[in-house]
Design a protein around this motif. Structure first.
Motif, PDB file in Angstrom:
ATOM      1  N   ARG A  54       0.810  -1.226   0.000  1.00 42.35           N
ATOM      2  CA  ARG A  54       0.000   0.000   0.000  1.00 42.35           C
ATOM      3  C   ARG A  54       0.839   1.270   0.000  1.00 42.35           C
ATOM      4  NH1 ARG A  54      -5.764  -0.808   2.946  1.00 42.35           N
ATOM      5  NH2 ARG A  54      -5.922   1.337   2.178  1.00 42.35           N
ATOM      6  N   PRO A  55       1.892   1.354   0.824  1.00 43.21           N
ATOM      7  CA  PRO A  55       2.701   2.578   0.740  1.00 43.21           C
ATOM      8  C   PRO A  55       3.214   2.842  -0.680  1.00 43.21           C
ATOM      9  CG  PRO A  55       3.306   1.328   2.689  1.00 43.21           C
ATOM     10  CD  PRO A  55       2.329   0.485   1.917  1.00 43.21           C
ATOM     11  N   PHE A  56       3.606   1.777  -1.388  1.00 46.38           N
ATOM     12  CA  PHE A  56       4.098   1.996  -2.753  1.00 46.38           C
ATOM     13  C   PHE A  56       2.966   2.449  -3.660  1.00 46.38           C
ATOM     14  CE2 PHE A  56       4.768   0.629  -7.131  1.00 46.38           C
ATOM     15  CZ  PHE A  56       5.947   1.295  -7.424  1.00 46.38           C
ATOM     16  N   VAL A  57       1.836   1.712  -3.611  1.00 45.97           N
ATOM     17  CA  VAL A  57       0.765   1.988  -4.582  1.00 45.97           C
ATOM     18  C   VAL A  57       0.080   3.319  -4.281  1.00 45.97           C
ATOM     19  CG1 VAL A  57      -1.442   1.127  -5.457  1.00 45.97           C
ATOM     20  CG2 VAL A  57       0.469  -0.441  -5.120  1.00 45.97           C
ATOM     21  N   GLU A  58       0.004   3.676  -3.000  1.00 44.46           N
ATOM     22  CA  GLU A  58      -0.711   4.915  -2.655  1.00 44.46           C
ATOM     23  C   GLU A  58       0.203   6.145  -2.676  1.00 44.46           C
ATOM     24  OE1 GLU A  58      -2.775   4.061   1.014  1.00 44.46           O
ATOM     25  OE2 GLU A  58      -3.954   2.469   0.059  1.00 44.46           O
ATOM     26  N   ASP A  59       1.462   5.969  -2.295  1.00 38.60           N
ATOM     27  CA  ASP A  59       2.316   7.151  -2.124  1.00 38.60           C
ATOM     28  C   ASP A  59       3.344   7.339  -3.236  1.00 38.60           C
ATOM     29  OD1 ASP A  59       0.939   7.320   0.257  1.00 38.60           O
ATOM     30  OD2 ASP A  59       2.524   6.354   1.439  1.00 38.60           O
ATOM     31  N   VAL A  60       3.753   6.255  -3.884  1.00 36.86           N
ATOM     32  CA  VAL A  60       4.840   6.367  -4.872  1.00 36.86           C
ATOM     33  C   VAL A  60       4.298   6.268  -6.301  1.00 36.86           C
ATOM     34  CG1 VAL A  60       7.020   5.361  -5.672  1.00 36.86           C
ATOM     35  CG2 VAL A  60       6.454   5.346  -3.217  1.00 36.86           C
ATOM     36  N   LEU A  61       3.441   5.273  -6.543  1.00 38.26           N
ATOM     37  CA  LEU A  61       2.982   5.002  -7.909  1.00 38.26           C
ATOM     38  C   LEU A  61       2.288   6.207  -8.568  1.00 38.26           C
ATOM     39  CD1 LEU A  61       2.747   2.933 -10.189  1.00 38.26           C
ATOM     40  CD2 LEU A  61       0.687   2.021  -9.078  1.00 38.26           C
ATOM     41  N   PRO A  62       1.389   6.909  -7.851  1.00 35.32           N
ATOM     42  CA  PRO A  62       0.720   8.037  -8.527  1.00 35.32           C
ATOM     43  C   PRO A  62       1.708   9.061  -9.076  1.00 35.32           C
ATOM     44  CG  PRO A  62      -0.414   7.491  -6.474  1.00 35.32           C
ATOM     45  CD  PRO A  62       0.871   6.692  -6.476  1.00 35.32           C
ATOM     46  N   GLY A  63       2.795   9.316  -8.367  1.00 36.48           N
ATOM     47  CA  GLY A  63       3.807  10.246  -8.869  1.00 36.48           C
ATOM     48  C   GLY A  63       4.476   9.718 -10.133  1.00 36.48           C
ATOM     49  N   LEU A  64       4.769   8.414 -10.149  1.00 40.54           N
ATOM     50  CA  LEU A  64       5.398   7.822 -11.340  1.00 40.54           C
ATOM     51  C   LEU A  64       4.485   7.937 -12.553  1.00 40.54           C
ATOM     52  CD1 LEU A  64       6.861   4.494  -9.827  1.00 40.54           C
ATOM     53  CD2 LEU A  64       8.067   6.647 -10.242  1.00 40.54           C
ATOM     54  N   LEU A  65       3.162   7.797 -12.300  1.00 45.53           N
ATOM     55  CA  LEU A  65       2.207   7.768 -13.417  1.00 45.53           C
ATOM     56  C   LEU A  65       1.878   9.164 -13.942  1.00 45.53           C
ATOM     57  CD1 LEU A  65      -0.215   4.880 -12.370  1.00 45.53           C
ATOM     58  CD2 LEU A  65       1.818   4.807 -13.815  1.00 45.53           C
ATOM     59  N   GLU A  66       2.395  10.200 -13.276  1.00 50.56           N
ATOM     60  CA  GLU A  66       2.156  11.549 -13.818  1.00 50.56           C
ATOM     61  C   GLU A  66       2.788  11.703 -15.194  1.00 50.56           C
ATOM     62  OE1 GLU A  66       3.326  14.533 -11.015  1.00 50.56           O
ATOM     63  OE2 GLU A  66       1.834  13.854  -9.541  1.00 50.56           O
ATOM     64  N   THR A  67       3.902  11.014 -15.420  1.00 53.14           N
ATOM     65  CA  THR A  67       4.608  11.179 -16.694  1.00 53.14           C
ATOM     66  C   THR A  67       4.775   9.863 -17.441  1.00 53.14           C
ATOM     67  OG1 THR A  67       6.669  10.971 -15.465  1.00 53.14           O
ATOM     68  CG2 THR A  67       5.928  13.206 -15.956  1.00 53.14           C
ATOM     69  N   ARG A  68       4.099   8.795 -16.964  1.00 52.59           N
ATOM     70  CA  ARG A  68       4.270   7.494 -17.601  1.00 52.59           C
ATOM     71  C   ARG A  68       2.921   6.786 -17.712  1.00 52.59           C
ATOM     72  NH1 ARG A  68       7.947   8.192 -13.662  1.00 52.59           N
ATOM     73  NH2 ARG A  68      10.174   8.088 -14.170  1.00 52.59           N
ATOM     74  N   ARG A  69       2.811   5.925 -18.705  1.00 53.62           N
ATOM     75  CA  ARG A  69       1.618   5.090 -18.860  1.00 53.62           C
ATOM     76  C   ARG A  69       1.766   3.887 -17.937  1.00 53.62           C
ATOM     77  NH1 ARG A  69      -0.153   2.618 -24.753  1.00 53.62           N
ATOM     78  NH2 ARG A  69      -2.019   1.470 -24.061  1.00 53.62           N
ATOM     79  N   GLY A  70       0.743   3.624 -17.126  1.00 55.14           N
ATOM     80  CA  GLY A  70       0.794   2.499 -16.197  1.00 55.14           C
ATOM     81  C   GLY A  70       0.129   1.275 -16.801  1.00 55.14           C
ATOM     82  N   LEU A  71       0.828   0.148 -16.822  1.00 58.03           N
ATOM     83  CA  LEU A  71       0.269  -1.091 -17.368  1.00 58.03           C
ATOM     84  C   LEU A  71       0.393  -2.188 -16.316  1.00 58.03           C
ATOM     85  CD1 LEU A  71       1.871  -1.012 -20.950  1.00 58.03           C
ATOM     86  CD2 LEU A  71      -0.468  -0.363 -20.314  1.00 58.03           C
ATOM     87  N   LEU A  72      -0.737  -2.765 -15.975  1.00 60.08           N
ATOM     88  CA  LEU A  72      -0.769  -3.889 -15.035  1.00 60.08           C
ATOM     89  C   LEU A  72      -0.990  -5.168 -15.829  1.00 60.08           C
ATOM     90  CD1 LEU A  72      -1.187  -5.438 -12.362  1.00 60.08           C
ATOM     91  CD2 LEU A  72      -3.579  -4.640 -12.415  1.00 60.08           C
ATOM     92  N   ALA A  73       0.017  -6.032 -15.849  1.00 60.17           N
ATOM     93  CA  ALA A  73      -0.113  -7.313 -16.566  1.00 60.17           C
ATOM     94  C   ALA A  73      -0.715  -8.323 -15.606  1.00 60.17           C
ATOM     95  CB  ALA A  73       1.253  -7.784 -17.057  1.00 60.17           C
ATOM     96  N   HIS A  74      -1.898  -8.814 -15.938  1.00 59.86           N
ATOM     97  CA  HIS A  74      -2.614  -9.707 -15.033  1.00 59.86           C
ATOM     98  C   HIS A  74      -3.568 -10.561 -15.869  1.00 59.86           C
ATOM     99  CE1 HIS A  74      -4.163 -10.933 -11.133  1.00 59.86           C
ATOM    100  NE2 HIS A  74      -5.394 -10.748 -11.578  1.00 59.86           N
ATOM    101  N   PRO A  75      -3.576 -11.882 -15.627  1.00 61.32           N
ATOM    102  CA  PRO A  75      -4.457 -12.741 -16.432  1.00 61.32           C
ATOM    103  C   PRO A  75      -5.923 -12.278 -16.310  1.00 61.32           C
ATOM    104  CG  PRO A  75      -2.989 -14.068 -15.046  1.00 61.32           C
ATOM    105  CD  PRO A  75      -2.843 -12.633 -14.608  1.00 61.32           C
TER     106      PRO A  75
END
Lengths: 237, 237
Positions: free
Chosen positions: B155-176
């Motif tokens: 949760r700390p990564f997904v809530e606090d870090v990931l949103p910042g990364l996605l400001e300038t990048r396309r987020g892709l979740l690979a999941h069946p």
């Protein structure tokens, strides 16, 4: 093991299946931590897939009550993979990767940079090869065993066998420095030829191009055979 | 070892390089069967690539006369790979594959189906990780070390870090089972998120989609993490 692969003989009266080999019994206990009543995915070699309920599990056997095994396996890739025989450990992993990805026909080919000792490796025994193919099928929930051919002579294969294969298939030779980038998302039958560590020698590249292969590359990076084969298949199909 | 990676300190007067670690000395002797006068590919960590002539090779050191090391390394992939921490042996191989393919930023993430013991593995020691990254660079003739971050809380990564990364990048979740097939041949910065064996749990998938990732799949086959990551990178870029 995402699927338990049954030989036709493992099925009794079409309703129960029984497996007895130590590898899978151990896997069920230690990895799946399976318990009586668990529902698991099973498939018949060469046939359909369904669910089964674990009825019994002991040191000797695991017994399942089967539902109808009528879900078809995932579609195969339309590719005949011709791979210069990798060193034994790399061969094992490459067979598992490409089987999981859906390759159904594999020819292991001699070439100048294949060490002759590799052809003597115990990893080439049919039982050993079979074991890696089964691991790939179990991983990908597939039931259709690939066929593996051994081509111990480069020229006999390229001169006598390959031209016939290319009558109905597009030939692609993956080799660093070739002019064309690996095509993406194609949907036609392909013979994909991949060299050994260190690559095919120029004489071999010439013979493969003469036989009708197009030379393709994956960019400037030199990849291990197992990485390259996975990357090629993922990009092509 | 298709490139000998030099630390800046390995270069003397800009003209000679000297390596002393037993792994590479052994590799030069046993695999390359190197001889005095051989020309080999060398590169400076983080810098350029060129050729060097082997001047001396003994039990203690290998010494090279350098040409100008001014060929740039192959281009990196524009991807930040977020990988649920694999079991130790799979981690080692996955780091080598993705480094060879050109990934420069890797976050190893905790998730429910990552066994907590994996975080205690000696494979996570910086020296061990570094060793696998170097193998990947040596394979692909690259000089730029990837950065590896550990995210021990989902949760700390997904809530606090990931949103910042996605400001300038396309987020892709690979999941069946995600609705969209993995896109092909894109050319934009991406955060690629790949789950553990057994997948992310539904709660985690929801959080990742909420954070702005698009769900993508590779088809009906269930692949091992190392196969899936290579296939995703090859298809995306």
């Amino acid at each position: 093991m995402n699927l338990i692969l049954l030989a036709p003989g493992d099925i009794e009266h079409g309703q129960q299946a029984c497996i007895r080999d130590p590898r899978r019994l151990r896997h069920l206990k230690e990895v799946h931590r399976a318990r009586i009543g668990d529902s698991m995915t099973l498939g018949v070699a060469g046939g359909g897939i369904g669910r089964g309920e674990l009825l019994a599990l002991d040191e000797e056997e695991a017994r399942f009550a089967l539902s109808t095994l009528n879900t078809p396996p995932p579609p195969p890739l339309p590719v005949h993979l011709v791979l210069a025989l990798p060193r034994p450990r790399m061969l094992a992993r490459s067979l598992e990767h490409v089987t999981a990805l859906g390759v159904k026909t594999i020819t292991l080919l001699h070439s100048r940079r294949v060490e002759k000792s590799y052809w003597q490796s115990p990893e080439l025994a049919p039982d050993k090869i079979n074991g890696h193919l089964v691991l790939g099928l179990e991983q990908a929930r597939d039931t259709v065993m690939p066929k593996v051919n051994l081509a111990k002579g480069f020229r006999p294969f390229v001169e006598d066998v390959l031209p016939g294969l290319l009558e109905t298939r597009r030939g692609l030779l993956a080799h660093p420095g070739m002019p064309q980038a690996c095509p993406r998302g194609i949907d036609e039958p392909v013979v994909l030829v991949v060299g050994p560590e260190g690559g095919f020698i120029p004489f071999e590249v010439e013979r493969l191009l003469e036989a009708g292969c197009e030379g393709i590359h994956l960019g400037p990076r030199i990849l291990r055979v197992e990485t390259a084969v996975t990357a090629l298949l993922a990009r092509l199909f």
